[in-house]
Design a protein around this motif. Structure first.
Motif, PDB file in Angstrom:
ATOM      1  N   UNK A  24       0.858  -1.185   0.000  1.00 13.66           N
ATOM      2  CA  UNK A  24       0.000   0.000   0.000  1.00 13.66           C
ATOM      3  C   UNK A  24       0.895   1.235   0.000  1.00 13.66           C
ATOM      4  N   UNK A  25       0.350   2.388  -0.371  1.00  7.77           N
ATOM      5  CA  UNK A  25       1.144   3.623  -0.282  1.00  7.77           C
ATOM      6  C   UNK A  25       1.546   3.902   1.165  1.00  7.77           C
ATOM      7  N   UNK A  26       2.749   4.418   1.356  1.00  8.91           N
ATOM      8  CA  UNK A  26       3.223   4.777   2.694  1.00  8.91           C
ATOM      9  C   UNK A  26       2.343   5.893   3.243  1.00  8.91           C
ATOM     10  N   UNK A  27       1.859   5.697   4.464  1.00 10.72           N
ATOM     11  CA  UNK A  27       1.025   6.706   5.108  1.00 10.72           C
ATOM     12  C   UNK A  27       1.796   7.334   6.265  1.00 10.72           C
ATOM     13  N   UNK A  28       2.370   8.507   6.001  1.00  6.77           N
ATOM     14  CA  UNK A  28       3.036   9.259   7.060  1.00  6.77           C
ATOM     15  C   UNK A  28       1.989  10.003   7.875  1.00  6.77           C
ATOM     16  N   UNK A  29       2.339  10.328   9.087  1.00  6.83           N
ATOM     17  CA  UNK A  29       1.464  11.127   9.946  1.00  6.83           C
ATOM     18  C   UNK A  29       2.102  12.494  10.068  1.00  6.83           C
ATOM     19  N   UNK A  30       1.428  13.496   9.552  1.00  5.88           N
ATOM     20  CA  UNK A  30       1.981  14.845   9.493  1.00  5.88           C
ATOM     21  C   UNK A  30       1.263  15.775  10.466  1.00  5.88           C
ATOM     22  N   UNK A  31       2.035  16.417  11.315  1.00  9.56           N
ATOM     23  CA  UNK A  31       1.531  17.480  12.195  1.00  9.56           C
ATOM     24  C   UNK A  31       0.269  17.066  12.970  1.00  9.56           C
ATOM     25  N   UNK A  32       0.293  15.879  13.560  1.00 12.97           N
ATOM     26  CA  UNK A  32      -0.841  15.428  14.371  1.00 12.97           C
ATOM     27  C   UNK A  32      -0.931  16.333  15.602  1.00 12.97           C
ATOM     28  N   UNK A  33      -2.082  16.936  15.829  1.00 13.66           N
ATOM     29  CA  UNK A  33      -2.193  17.854  16.970  1.00 13.66           C
ATOM     30  C   UNK A  33      -2.135  17.104  18.295  1.00 13.66           C
ATOM     31  N   UNK A  34      -1.545  17.759  19.269  1.00 14.15           N
ATOM     32  CA  UNK A  34      -1.502  17.208  20.622  1.00 14.15           C
ATOM     33  C   UNK A  34      -2.686  17.795  21.369  1.00 14.15           C
ATOM     34  N   UNK A  35      -3.654  16.932  21.639  1.00 11.87           N
ATOM     35  CA  UNK A  35      -4.895  17.364  22.282  1.00 11.87           C
ATOM     36  C   UNK A  35      -4.743  17.247  23.793  1.00 11.87           C
ATOM     37  N   UNK A  36      -5.191  18.270  24.474  1.00 11.66           N
ATOM     38  CA  UNK A  36      -5.033  18.339  25.918  1.00 11.66           C
ATOM     39  C   UNK A  36      -6.371  18.601  26.582  1.00 11.66           C
ATOM     40  N   UNK A  37      -6.558  17.989  27.742  1.00 12.04           N
ATOM     41  CA  UNK A  37      -7.749  18.277  28.527  1.00 12.04           C
ATOM     42  C   UNK A  37      -7.533  19.501  29.399  1.00 12.04           C
ATOM     43  N   UNK A  38      -6.269  19.861  29.587  1.00 13.95           N
ATOM     44  CA  UNK A  38      -5.972  21.052  30.381  1.00 13.95           C
ATOM     45  C   UNK A  38      -5.700  22.225  29.447  1.00 13.95           C
ATOM     46  N   UNK A  39      -5.671  23.410  29.981  1.00 14.51           N
ATOM     47  CA  UNK A  39      -5.417  24.607  29.188  1.00 14.51           C
ATOM     48  C   UNK A  39      -3.923  24.864  29.011  1.00 14.51           C
ATOM     49  N   UNK A  40      -3.094  24.140  29.755  1.00 15.75           N
ATOM     50  CA  UNK A  40      -1.653  24.368  29.686  1.00 15.75           C
ATOM     51  C   UNK A  40      -1.030  23.569  28.548  1.00 15.75           C
ATOM     52  N   UNK A  41      -0.048  24.182  27.896  1.00 13.69           N
ATOM     53  CA  UNK A  41       0.708  23.470  26.874  1.00 13.69           C
ATOM     54  C   UNK A  41       1.648  22.482  27.549  1.00 13.69           C
ATOM     55  N   UNK A  42       1.950  21.437  26.851  1.00 23.89           N
ATOM     56  CA  UNK A  42       2.919  20.463  27.348  1.00 23.89           C
ATOM     57  C   UNK A  42       4.322  20.954  26.984  1.00 23.89           C
ATOM     58  N   UNK A  43       5.284  20.551  27.795  1.00 28.44           N
ATOM     59  CA  UNK A  43       6.669  20.911  27.479  1.00 28.44           C
ATOM     60  C   UNK A  43       7.214  19.938  26.433  1.00 28.44           C
ATOM     61  N   UNK A  44       8.297  20.329  25.786  1.00 25.82           N
ATOM     62  CA  UNK A  44       8.954  19.467  24.814  1.00 25.82           C
ATOM     63  C   UNK A  44       9.364  18.150  25.465  1.00 25.82           C
ATOM     64  N   UNK A  45       9.832  18.236  26.699  1.00 24.85           N
ATOM     65  CA  UNK A  45      10.256  17.037  27.437  1.00 24.85           C
ATOM     66  C   UNK A  45       9.069  16.120  27.720  1.00 24.85           C
ATOM     67  N   UNK A  46       7.905  16.688  28.100  1.00 25.98           N
ATOM     68  CA  UNK A  46       6.695  15.885  28.325  1.00 25.98           C
ATOM     69  C   UNK A  46       6.297  15.130  27.059  1.00 25.98           C
TER      70      UNK A  46
END
Length: 131
Positions: A24-46
């Motif tokens: 099958x054609x290769x299916x890359x995942x591009x820019x999948x959003x990181x969904x959060x239940x909190x209003x705070x952004x996650x850190x790069x380390x998280x």
């Protein structure tokens, strides 16, 4: 006797055709959003830790290449899939890098590869949701 040869030819042709259908054609995942239940952004380390944990849960080996960049390797029997994973606190991408014994040719690969990457993304999303 001639009918048996024709039937045998048709069966062999069908078998050869169907053996190539597992790609099958290769299916890359591009820019999948990181969904959060909190209003705070996650850190790069998280985000990095969630990706590593999600990958490990499915047998992927993760190598830290640079901030915001991991390489994941999955070995199953004689098959190997290698992906580049780039990430920010807001999204992540999983892109084909290399493979062994997965019928890779151009933009086509064994269909199991796409399933493995989809499972990886689901595991990553599960871990990110836990943060």
């Amino acid at each position: 006797m001639k009918i048996l040869r024709i039937v045998a030819f048709v069966l062999i042709t069908c078998a050869l055709f169907l053996s190539g259908c597992r790609t099958a054609p290769i299916q890359n995942i591009e820019m999948a959003p990181i969904i959060s239940t909190s209003q705070q952004d996650r850190s790069l380390e998280n985000v990095k830790n969630a990706i590593i944990k999600g990958g490990y849960s499915l047998g992927w080996q993760m190598s830290d290449v640079a901030p915001g960049h991991l390489v994941g390797t999955l070995n199953i029997r004689s098959h190997q899939a290698v992906v580049d994973i780039t990430y920010t606190p807001k999204n992540y991408s999983i892109n084909y890098k290399d493979s062994t014994n997965l019928k890779h040719k151009g933009n086509v690969i064994h269909s199991n590869y796409n399933a493995w990457v989809k499972n990886l993304a689901n595991a990553i999303n599960h871990e990110l949701f836990q943060i």
